[in-house]
Scaffold this motif. Structure first.
Motif, PDB file in Angstrom:
ATOM      1  N   THR A  44       3.057  38.975 129.205  1.00 35.11           N
ATOM      2  CA  THR A  44       2.753  39.260 130.469  1.00 35.11           C
ATOM      3  C   THR A  44       1.081  39.040 130.679  1.00 35.11           C
ATOM      4  OG1 THR A  44       2.434  41.844 129.745  1.00 35.11           O
ATOM      5  CG2 THR A  44       4.721  40.867 130.623  1.00 35.11           C
ATOM      6  N   GLY A 102       2.810  40.399 135.982  1.00 36.74           N
ATOM      7  CA  GLY A 102       3.580  39.224 135.949  1.00 36.74           C
ATOM      8  C   GLY A 102       3.359  38.365 134.728  1.00 36.74           C
ATOM      9  N   MET A 160       4.810  39.431 141.865  1.00 34.54           N
ATOM     10  CA  MET A 160       3.969  39.890 140.897  1.00 34.54           C
ATOM     11  C   MET A 160       4.398  41.237 140.317  1.00 34.54           C
ATOM     12  SD  MET A 160      -0.009  40.100 140.207  1.00 34.54           S
ATOM     13  CE  MET A 160      -0.487  41.345 141.544  1.00 34.54           C
ATOM     14  N   ASN A 161       4.770  41.475 139.144  1.00 33.50           N
ATOM     15  CA  ASN A 161       5.073  43.047 138.887  1.00 33.50           C
ATOM     16  C   ASN A 161       3.803  43.925 138.756  1.00 33.50           C
ATOM     17  OD1 ASN A 161       5.299  45.254 136.904  1.00 33.50           O
ATOM     18  ND2 ASN A 161       7.194  44.200 136.487  1.00 33.50           N
TER      19      ASN A 161
END
Length: 78
Positions: free
Chosen positions: A25, A7, A1-2
């Motif tokens: 996103t 994410g 996950m960013n």
């Protein structure tokens, strides 16, 4: 996950997307939901604003507020 974006909002295998592209996103999704809740207040302010410069400032503030809410929502998920 960013960490910055949360994410992808709707992770799935999409064969029509380029490698590394995942569509919207989670941060963008949260911001769009915040926008729906804040839009009535924004429109009232926008109607009262007279100059193009003031309208542009108001639009930037509105977008910033939506993403500010989205950022707080991402923080709350941790």
């Amino acid at each position: 996950m960013n960490k910055d974006t949360g994410g992808p909002a709707f992770p799935a295998n999409h064969f029509d997307l380029a490698d590394g592209e995942h569509g919207m996103t989670l941060r963008d999704y949260f911001a769009s939901k915040a926008m729906q809740g804040l839009i009535c207040e924004f429109l009232e302010d926008f109607k009262r604003t007279k100059t193009k410069k003031e309208k542009n400032i108001l639009k930037k503030e509105f977008a910033g507020a939506c993403y500010g809410v989205a950022d707080e929502m991402l923080k709350a998920r941790k």
